[in-house]
Design a protein around this motif. Structure first.
Motif, short mmCIF file in Angstrom:
data_model
loop_
_atom_site.label_atom_id
_atom_site.label_comp_id
_atom_site.label_asym_id
_atom_site.label_seq_id
_atom_site.Cartn_x
_atom_site.Cartn_y
_atom_site.Cartn_z
N LEU A 2 -0.75 -15.08 5.00
CA LEU A 2 -0.75 -16.30 5.60
C LEU A 2 -1.19 -17.49 4.55
O LEU A 2 -0.70 -18.57 5.00
CB LEU A 2 -1.54 -16.36 7.00
CG LEU A 2 -1.57 -15.86 8.26
CD1 LEU A 2 -2.66 -15.86 9.14
CD2 LEU A 2 -0.35 -16.48 8.82
N GLU A 3 -1.72 -17.20 3.70
CA GLU A 3 -2.37 -18.38 2.58
C GLU A 3 -1.30 -18.78 2.29
O GLU A 3 -1.10 -20.22 1.84
CB GLU A 3 -3.35 -17.69 1.57
CG GLU A 3 -2.86 -16.79 0.83
CD GLU A 3 -3.13 -15.36 1.42
OE1 GLU A 3 -2.83 -14.23 0.63
OE2 GLU A 3 -3.36 -15.09 2.52
N GLU A 75 -15.11 -12.55 5.76
CA GLU A 75 -14.78 -12.15 4.50
C GLU A 75 -13.70 -12.92 3.65
O GLU A 75 -13.32 -12.89 2.78
CB GLU A 75 -13.89 -10.82 4.51
CG GLU A 75 -15.04 -9.67 4.95
CD GLU A 75 -14.37 -8.31 5.23
OE1 GLU A 75 -14.98 -7.19 5.01
OE2 GLU A 75 -13.43 -8.09 5.74
N CYS A 76 -13.45 -14.19 4.58
CA CYS A 76 -12.29 -15.03 4.09
C CYS A 76 -12.88 -16.46 3.78
O CYS A 76 -12.40 -17.35 4.24
CB CYS A 76 -11.31 -15.12 5.26
SG CYS A 76 -10.41 -13.49 5.44
N LEU A 77 -14.10 -16.53 3.39
CA LEU A 77 -14.74 -17.85 3.15
C LEU A 77 -14.62 -18.49 1.78
O LEU A 77 -14.93 -19.65 1.59
CB LEU A 77 -16.15 -17.72 3.33
CG LEU A 77 -16.82 -17.45 4.83
CD1 LEU A 77 -18.12 -17.36 4.96
CD2 LEU A 77 -15.97 -18.26 5.75
N GLU A 78 -13.69 -17.76 1.00
CA GLU A 78 -13.73 -18.53 -0.29
C GLU A 78 -12.19 -18.34 -1.02
O GLU A 78 -11.23 -17.15 -0.50
CB GLU A 78 -14.49 -17.62 -1.50
CG GLU A 78 -15.76 -17.86 -1.10
CD GLU A 78 -16.80 -17.58 -2.36
OE1 GLU A 78 -16.24 -17.07 -3.22
OE2 GLU A 78 -17.90 -17.26 -1.85
N GLY A 79 -11.62 -19.22 -1.76
CA GLY A 79 -10.37 -19.00 -2.44
C GLY A 79 -9.22 -19.03 -1.23
O GLY A 79 -8.92 -19.55 -0.29
N ARG A 84 -5.99 -18.54 4.04
CA ARG A 84 -5.39 -17.43 5.25
C ARG A 84 -6.40 -17.89 6.49
O ARG A 84 -5.44 -17.98 7.39
CB ARG A 84 -5.76 -16.12 4.53
CG ARG A 84 -5.26 -14.98 5.63
CD ARG A 84 -5.40 -13.62 4.96
NE ARG A 84 -4.90 -13.39 3.72
CZ ARG A 84 -4.98 -12.17 3.24
NH1 ARG A 84 -5.54 -11.17 3.72
NH2 ARG A 84 -4.40 -12.12 1.77
N LEU A 85 -7.51 -17.63 6.27
CA LEU A 85 -8.28 -18.27 7.47
C LEU A 85 -7.78 -19.49 8.16
O LEU A 85 -7.65 -19.67 9.22
CB LEU A 85 -9.84 -18.02 7.39
CG LEU A 85 -10.63 -18.10 8.50
CD1 LEU A 85 -10.36 -17.32 9.93
CD2 LEU A 85 -12.20 -17.96 8.05
N MET A 90 -5.27 -22.70 12.47
CA MET A 90 -4.22 -23.95 12.90
C MET A 90 -3.17 -23.53 13.66
O MET A 90 -2.34 -24.31 14.38
CB MET A 90 -3.75 -24.49 11.59
CG MET A 90 -4.83 -25.47 11.02
SD MET A 90 -4.08 -26.54 9.37
CE MET A 90 -3.89 -25.32 8.26
N ARG A 91 -2.72 -22.01 13.51
CA ARG A 91 -1.79 -21.79 14.34
C ARG A 91 -2.06 -21.29 15.79
O ARG A 91 -1.40 -20.78 16.66
CB ARG A 91 -0.94 -20.19 13.74
CG ARG A 91 -0.43 -20.80 12.47
CD ARG A 91 0.28 -19.59 11.94
NE ARG A 91 1.23 -19.90 10.95
CZ ARG A 91 2.05 -18.92 10.29
NH1 ARG A 91 2.12 -18.02 10.86
NH2 ARG A 91 2.91 -19.57 9.22
#
Length: 92
Positions: A2-3, A75-79, A84-85, A90-91
């Motif tokens: 998604l990123e 697990e998605c708090l960086e970079g 992706r998160l 937003m979707r």
């Protein structure tokens, strides 16, 4: 995955701006727990609080999510994983 669809910080900031003021939410102990779990990321905590609901948000951030390729939101708090998160949120 998604990123690669992340449209940029301007779109994220515009999205976040439709949600209530963070300072107002600081009075809610459940919100503050979510905020701390998310490494004090104000934008994410406000969006998740509003989209997922406070009753489910702590469980949700700690659960594997197919839209995140099986990762937990925590697990998605960086970079690029943060993007992706953000794209997933937003979707909604």
């Amino acid at each position: 995955m998604l990123e690669k669809f992340y449209k940029g910080d301007k779109y994220w900031n515009d999205f976040v701006s439709v949600f209530p003021n963070h300072e107002k939410l600081q009075e809610d102990k459940r919100y503050m727990r979510l905020y701390e779990e998310l490494n004090m990321n104000k934008d994410l905590s406000v969006v998740i609080y509003e989209l997922i609901g406070i009753e489910n948000s702590i469980d949700w951030i700690n659960s594997n999510n197919p839209a995140l390729d099986g990762l937990k939101p925590l697990e998605c708090l960086e970079g690029c994983l943060l993007n992706r998160l953000r794209t997933m949120l937003m979707r909604f």
